[in-house]
Motif scaffolding. Structure first.
Motif: not given
Length: 151
Positions: A107-119, A132-146
């Motif tokens: 259930n990704a949210s805006y607060e999850d957008a960050a730089n992550y690092q596997c250590q 490291g890698a960056k997670l970007t969370v976009l403001g639109s969401m798929k509905n059931r029809r795609g």
């Protein structure tokens, strides 16, 4: 008669179940030199784009792991356990024998957008490694029809 040259690979697990791999080479005059294979990323995390509400998996796979593996979010370490305290939508999907240490976010949210690092921490004869890698969370969401809709 000259001694034979050859390579011997020894695999063993320590008390924590961490696989240790030692490679030895027989040298002249019957002496043996041993080297520890260094832990290294087989698969490093990649930047990810996700839509609000989607599940995200950030991949991290390690060969010859000797140290403990954890993830960090914007420099804040998330810990070594499968369940991450304080982050109920986050989990660490680990398979020690396969070297898999994926971070899963539901259930990704805006607060999850960050730089992550596997250590991967240091261990005897092994230096720590990080990817490291960056997670970007976009403001639109798929509905059931795609189809996408804006929030």
């Amino acid at each position: 008669m000259s001694p034979k040259l050859g390579r011997l690979i020894v695999r063993m697990q320590n008390l924590l179940g961490i696989l240790l791999v030692l490679a030895s080479t027989t040298l002249n005059h019957g002496t043996v030199e041993a080297e520890v294979l260094q832990q290294a990323f087989r698969i490093s995390p990649n930047d990810v784009e996700a839509h609000i509400g989607e599940e995200v998996v950030m991949h991290c796979e390690v060969d010859h792991r000797a140290g403990m593996v954890q993830w960090a979010k914007d420099g804040f370490v998330l810990g070594f356990n499968n369940e991450i305290e304080g982050f109920p939508r986050f989990s660490l999907n680990q398979n020690h024998s396969s070297g898999i240490y994926n971070l899963r976010i539901t259930n990704a949210s805006y607060e999850d957008a960050a730089n992550y690092q596997c250590q991967v921490g240091p261990a005897k004869n092994n230096r720590p490694i990080r990817a490291g890698a960056k997670l970007t969370v976009l403001g639109s969401m798929k509905n059931r029809r795609g189809m996408y809709h804006r929030n």
